[in-house]
Each structure stands twice: as structure tokens, then as C-alpha cells.
Design an enzyme around this catalytic site. Sequence first.
Site, PDB file in Angstrom:
ATOM      1  N   SER A 184      -0.149   2.757  -1.097  1.00 13.91           N
ATOM      2  CA  SER A 184       0.073   3.569   0.104  1.00 13.91           C
ATOM      3  C   SER A 184       0.423   5.014  -0.236  1.00 13.91           C
ATOM      4  O   SER A 184       0.305   5.902   0.611  1.00 13.91           O
ATOM      5  CB  SER A 184       1.212   2.958   0.933  1.00 13.91           C
ATOM      6  N   LYS A 185       0.837   5.262  -1.474  1.00 14.27           N
ATOM      7  CA  LYS A 185       1.268   6.600  -1.870  1.00 14.27           C
ATOM      8  C   LYS A 185       0.109   7.600  -1.928  1.00 14.27           C
ATOM      9  O   LYS A 185       0.340   8.810  -1.948  1.00 14.27           O
ATOM     10  CB  LYS A 185       1.995   6.553  -3.213  1.00 14.27           C
ATOM     11  N   ASP A 186      -1.120   7.108  -1.954  1.00 13.74           N
ATOM     12  CA  ASP A 186      -2.267   8.024  -1.863  1.00 13.74           C
ATOM     13  C   ASP A 186      -2.157   8.893  -0.614  1.00 13.74           C
ATOM     14  O   ASP A 186      -2.515  10.076  -0.618  1.00 13.74           O
ATOM     15  CB  ASP A 186      -3.579   7.235  -1.773  1.00 13.74           C
TER      16      ASP A 186
END
Length: 346
Positions: free
Chosen positions: A47-49
Site C-alpha cells: 500500500s505504500k506505493d
Amino acid sequence: MKQSKNVFDNVLDLIGKTPLIKLNKMTSDFKGEYLAKVEAFNPGHSSKDRIALYIIEEAEKKGILKPGDTIIETTSGNTGFSIAMVSIIKGYDCILAVSSKSSADKIDMLRTMGAKVYVCPAHVSADDPRSYYQVAKRLHEETKGSVYINQYFNELNLQAHYETTGPEIWEQTEGKITHLIACSGTGGTISGTAKYLKEQNSSIKIIGVDAYGSVLKKYHETRELDTDEIYPYRIEGLGKNLIPTATDFDMIDKFVKVTDEESAHTAREIARTEGLFVGYTSGAAMQAIKQLSEEGEFKKNDKIVVIFPDHGSRYMSKIYSDKWMEDQGFFDSENEASIKKTQYIN
């Protein structure tokens, strides 16, 4: 920019629009319908993208980031990988201060992606000069032309999920979501997603997942930081020994705490039963659902969305290593090492 339906200019065009996948076997005895938001479908496998691309592009728009600059960040691994990936495409140097609690797999991946990595001791206070928070600040001060992302205290962390993850879940469930279950570390994912969903339907219940050894649950309940709550734990990217301003505690209805051991076994169970190879925090989120179900939290017609933040490949030297599990004392008569199921033919 997309060139055609299935041709993309670069990997950054693939960020977001991750699928909701129904959980069937693990939830067969639970009330309600369970859908996993599987963030491993992002090109950087987490999710850090979303926040890496959003924060960097906002900095570019404001003229804070210029060609040839260096991006510096504090990370347990996933944010660092995403920032390194975006930096490659956009032409920035990348320096990362990483917690020693991060798996060797994550640290190796960061180096492979061209980042300069500083591994800092995990079990020191946030204001210790050796902590990854302080090391990142020092590197920023020492590095000319650098920008410090500072995800724990960056409002854009929350905003990225408000503009992407929240709308995606609302659309994918056709507005029928009743509960959101998400782990809380920096708090950006749960807070930003919750803010959007609550604006659409204030009755949606937002439940955060915290670790034993972290201060977040008690802070949510008392609004006081209790340092007596802090002690070492193994789960990466979950919980904190400080209070991140990227967490909007008013958006969260309650927190559930989970153990290192149960979260590890539940992650392995997700792989065995649902065919989804997900990370340690995904196991933690699913473990919270188990506990909540036992407490009678969910009803027959509820639609529960759980966020699975990253991919299991980042934990091969940890929860998916039988040796590591044995070393932690996580195997017992009910949870025997899978290596006993392996036969070697000479």
C-alpha cells in the site's frame, strides 16, 4: 500516461486500483461477508506505493523537489521500497533509515532498488540519536538538496489514501461496506481511508489493529501517551512507540490488539486456505477479525473490508521461515513446523 488499454509508460501507472477479493474458507463460520483489499497487487507490492507517489508528486508540484535532489525517509521497509521505485523512475537519489526489526528480505530489496540504506537499532526510544527517526533527520540536515518525506508526521500520507484507497473501496462495495479493519502504524492508510468512507456513510465502523508493546490503542482511549505500554515486539509496520500525527484518531472507532505469534500463524493460514501470499501485518489484520468475530462484533448482513497491506515475499526470513518461527517459540503441538511435511529424495 497510458498509451493504450494494456500498455503503460512505466510501473507508476500501475499504482492503485487494487482488487477486493472475497475471503471464503477462513470466514466460513463467521457472520457477515469478508473482502480483502489486497495491496500486494501494487507494482511495489504494498500500500505504500500510494503514499510514495502522491507525496513525491505533491513535492514536485510545489517546487520542493527538483531534478538531482535526494529523497530521505524513515521506513520499516515497504515505504522505502516504494520511494526507491518512484525515485528510479523520476531520477532522484534515495537514502533510507531502516529499523533493524525489518526483515533481511526487505533490506536486501532496498539495496537492490539502488537505495543507500542505514540500518538502525529497533529497540531504542524515538528521541535516541540512533533511532531511525533521528538518523533520517540528521541525514536530511547533512545532505544538500534533500527532501525528508517524514511519513509519520506528513498530512499527505493520510491524504493519499483519502483520494485513492477510500474511493476505491466505496466503489468496489457499491457503498455497502459496514466495517473497515486496518492495521495502524503511521496511521495514514486507516485514517485517510476512514475519512473518505465516513464522509459517505458516518455509520461505517472503523477498527484499527495494534500490537502488544505499542502505545496506539491506549492513546486512542485516553489521549495520553503511556510509555509503560512500550516493549519490544516482532510485527513490522504495525503499532508505534510514539504518536504519529498522520493518524487521525477521531476517525477510528476502536482498536484491537493482536499478538506476534497469533498474527504469524494467521498469515500462514491465509496462504494455506485462501491462496493469498500476504505479509505479517495482513496476518495481524485477519487475526483481529477472528477476535472480533468471537466477540460478536459482526452481523449476518455486514460487509467487512480488511486491508492486506503487503506481499508475503518480504517475510521469507521471518514468518515463512520454519527456523525463525521455531527460534521465536511459535511452534507447538497445534502448529508444527511445515518442514516436517517435507520429504527429501536422495
